[in-house]
Design a protein around this motif. Structure first.
Motif, short mmCIF file in Angstrom:
data_model
loop_
_atom_site.label_atom_id
_atom_site.label_comp_id
_atom_site.label_asym_id
_atom_site.label_seq_id
_atom_site.Cartn_x
_atom_site.Cartn_y
_atom_site.Cartn_z
N ARG A 463 -21.48 -58.02 36.07
CA ARG A 463 -21.51 -59.41 35.63
C ARG A 463 -21.59 -59.41 34.12
O ARG A 463 -22.16 -58.49 33.51
CB ARG A 463 -22.69 -60.17 36.24
N THR A 465 -22.37 -61.68 30.43
CA THR A 465 -23.07 -62.81 29.84
C THR A 465 -22.82 -62.83 28.34
O THR A 465 -23.09 -61.83 27.65
CB THR A 465 -24.59 -62.72 30.09
N ILE A 467 -23.69 -63.94 24.57
CA ILE A 467 -24.96 -64.13 23.88
C ILE A 467 -24.69 -64.65 22.47
O ILE A 467 -23.86 -64.09 21.75
CB ILE A 467 -25.74 -62.81 23.78
N THR A 473 -28.90 -68.39 22.82
CA THR A 473 -28.38 -68.87 24.09
C THR A 473 -27.66 -67.76 24.82
O THR A 473 -27.13 -66.83 24.22
CB THR A 473 -27.41 -70.04 23.88
N THR A 474 -27.65 -67.87 26.14
CA THR A 474 -26.89 -66.97 27.00
C THR A 474 -26.01 -67.80 27.91
O THR A 474 -26.47 -68.80 28.47
CB THR A 474 -27.82 -66.07 27.83
N THR A 475 -24.75 -67.39 28.05
CA THR A 475 -23.78 -68.13 28.87
C THR A 475 -23.11 -67.17 29.84
O THR A 475 -22.36 -66.28 29.41
CB THR A 475 -22.72 -68.80 27.99
N PRO A 476 -23.34 -67.32 31.14
CA PRO A 476 -22.69 -66.42 32.10
C PRO A 476 -21.16 -66.58 32.07
O PRO A 476 -20.64 -67.69 31.96
CB PRO A 476 -23.27 -66.87 33.45
N VAL A 477 -20.47 -65.45 32.18
CA VAL A 477 -19.01 -65.45 32.31
C VAL A 477 -18.69 -65.46 33.80
O VAL A 477 -19.21 -64.63 34.55
CB VAL A 477 -18.41 -64.21 31.63
N THR A 480 -16.79 -61.38 38.57
CA THR A 480 -17.27 -60.01 38.35
C THR A 480 -16.16 -59.21 37.70
O THR A 480 -14.98 -59.57 37.76
CB THR A 480 -17.68 -59.36 39.68
N ILE A 497 -22.14 -59.75 23.81
CA ILE A 497 -21.90 -59.88 25.25
C ILE A 497 -22.54 -58.69 25.94
O ILE A 497 -22.57 -57.57 25.39
CB ILE A 497 -20.40 -59.98 25.57
N GLU A 500 -23.74 -56.06 33.03
CA GLU A 500 -24.77 -55.45 33.87
C GLU A 500 -24.17 -55.12 35.23
O GLU A 500 -23.53 -55.96 35.88
CB GLU A 500 -25.94 -56.41 34.05
#
Length: 519
Positions: A463, A465, A467, A473-477, A480, A497, A500
């Motif tokens: 995954r 994210t 940054i 701030t954190t923004t999920p992409v 997968t 970015i 994980e």
């Protein structure tokens, strides 16, 4: 031990000002208890004639089953002698004193070391995983520190402001043991040696000075902040930087006897050692050897420089403390020293006229990120002018900069991502650090790509994210990612970015991903 001596011992211990959870002693043999990595103190009345600092030798032997630890005591003035011990294992410890004074020799007793209950007591910090750190109980520790040179001996008001600034943001600070000149009419400095008519008595100490240091060390300990204590430095108005060898060694042994039982202590042999012109390289080596010999707990040891870097491959150095911001040389240094690296001085956020003291908050934050993605660590510092004369944070005072909260954001991010520390790959196209096959934290520095094909392993799914280090701030992409993965990026500098691993990729037909060449 005679009951009369025990009662005297207990009463004198309470007079130290150390809290019962941090300093314990027995009122009956074997009745006392102290938690693991706490502070057990033996306090004894003794001779006052002559010069007790020089003429009285006091030690104790602490024994747990098959283990024996030898500890040096010290004279604390007014006929009071102390021996401090930090037990590192639970169980019933016994002790016996030895001394050149019959009055202090042959005192024996016992105490029980219990499992820690004090919040934050994970023991001293040690080196682990070659380039990183952890607490003695195995809890991960990542140094995100600051600089407060005068914290240990400044006024109570300044120390309070400094501690209030450190608590939410930092878990380590660099602080001088010997004093440095302080500005302002409100500063009434006490000194470590008696001084009269401009002349130091280097054969005795001023216990009140060291008691103040201990008070401040305990305040840091309660705040879960490591104290990287600086033993020598060139910022001097009293002649301490040019003491003769005998006085240097006398002071060093006394400081270690008093402070080594505090679990949050690190030893910085010197700050800008090469600016102390009265010392030679053999002097600095000797100070390291004395520290190793006198410290029964093997606290972390380093030495800080201005120009020439000390040879950090020497066996008594546990980690490198650098005044540099040439992060591109980190990999070479790691290979040469095989030890953790902390860029302890990367210049300062501030507004003063010296070029080392007017970084923007953005640049201070950038340098901490650069240390991290190169597999090292970085320390904060700030120096701001004040129209009303308050001390700057680097000496110990109010925190004013823009970077501390954002450095704390990075700290929390690292703690969530790893338990062992981040390591950088060899010659990366874009800077990144992590754990191969598991974790990749990229930082783009001044680059501002709108997209990139990330060369992820084909053997796992990740995954991603985005940054924003400044806006925290954190923004999920979405989705997968595995193998070569094209990600749309913010097209802004100083972005990051993280990838994980979330599962293994069982598709055996995948090929190794290669980065897109964008030169």
């Amino acid at each position: 031990m005679h009951r009369r001596d025990l009662l005297k011992l207990g009463a004198a211990t309470l007079a130290t000002g150390l809290t019962p959870a941090l300093a314990a002693t027995a009122t009956e043999p074997s009745s006392a208890s102290v938690e693991q990595w706490g502070l057990f103190e033996i306090t004894l009345p003794g001779p006052t004639t002559g010069n007790p600092y020089k003429e009285v030798v006091l030690t104790a032997t602490f024994t747990l089953e098959h283990r024996t630890v030898h500890v040096t005591g010290f004279y604390d003035g007014d006929g009071t002698y102390r021996i401090r011990f930090m037990p590192d294992a639970t169980g019933r410890w016994t002790y016996t004193t030895a001394s050149s004074s019959p009055q202090l020799a042959g005192k024996s007793g016992a105490f029980t070391c219990t499992t820690p209950t004090t919040p934050g007591n994970h023991g001293p910090v040690i080196v682990r995983h070659e380039y990183h750190f952890q607490y003695a109980d195995g809890t991960p520790y990542f140094p995100f520190g600051t600089t407060t040179y005068a914290y240990l001996f400044t006024s109570d008001d300044n120390a309070r402001l400094a501690l209030e600034g450190m608590k939410p943001h930092f878990n380590k600070t660099r602080a001088c043991v010997l004093p440095k000149p302080l500005g302002g009419d409100k500063e009434q400095q006490i000194l470590p040696f008696p001084r009269a008519n401009g002349v130091n008595d280097l054969t005795r100490f001023n216990p009140a000075y060291f008691q103040l240091l201990e008070k401040r060390l305990l305040a840091l300990q309660r705040a879960n902040i490591q104290a990287d204590v600086i033993l020598f430095h060139p910022y001097d108005a009293w002649g301490y930087k040019s003491m003769p060898d005998e006085a240097d060694d006398f002071y060093l042994r006394y400081a270690i006897a008093r402070l080594s039982a505090f679990r949050n202590v690190w030893w910085s042999i010197a700050n800008e050692y090469d600016l102390v012109k009265s010392k030679t390289m053999s002097d600095w080596d000797r100070f390291f050897r004395i520290t190793v010999a006198e410290d029964p707990y093997s606290h972390l040891r380093s030495i800080h420089h201005s120009g020439p870097i000390y040879d950090n491959s020497k066996p008594w150095v546990t980690h490198a403390s650098l005044q540099r911001y040439d992060f591109e040389n980190t990999a070479e240094r790691r290979l040469a020293w095989r030890k953790p690296i902390i860029y302890d001085e990367m210049q300062y956020e501030g507004d003063i006229d010296r070029r080392w003291g007017n970084l923007s908050g953005e640049e201070m934050l950038r340098r901490v990120w650069m240390a991290i993605v190169n597999g090292a660590y970085g320390s904060h510092g700030e120096v701001f002018f004040s129209a009303t004369g308050e001390a700057s944070s680097a000496d110990a005072g109010q925190l004013r900069g823009d970077s501390p909260a954002r450095i704390a954001f990075l700290h929390s991010l690292v703690e969530k991502l790893t338990t062992t520390g981040l390591n950088a790959p060899e010659s990366p196209y874009y800077l990144n650090a992590g754990t191969p096959g598991q974790l990749y934290l990229y930082y783009f520095d001044y680059h501002r790509p709108s997209r990139y094909d990330f060369p992820l392993p084909t053997t796992a799914n990740f995954r991603a994210t985005l940054i924003d280090p400044w806006n925290m701030t954190t923004t999920p992409v979405p989705g997968t990612h595995s193998g070569k993965s094209r990600i749309q990026l913010p097209n802004k500098p100083y972005q990051a970015i993280v990838f994980e691993k979330i599962s293994d990729n069982h598709n055996k037909n995948t090929e190794a991903a290669k980065p897109e060449v964008l030169d």
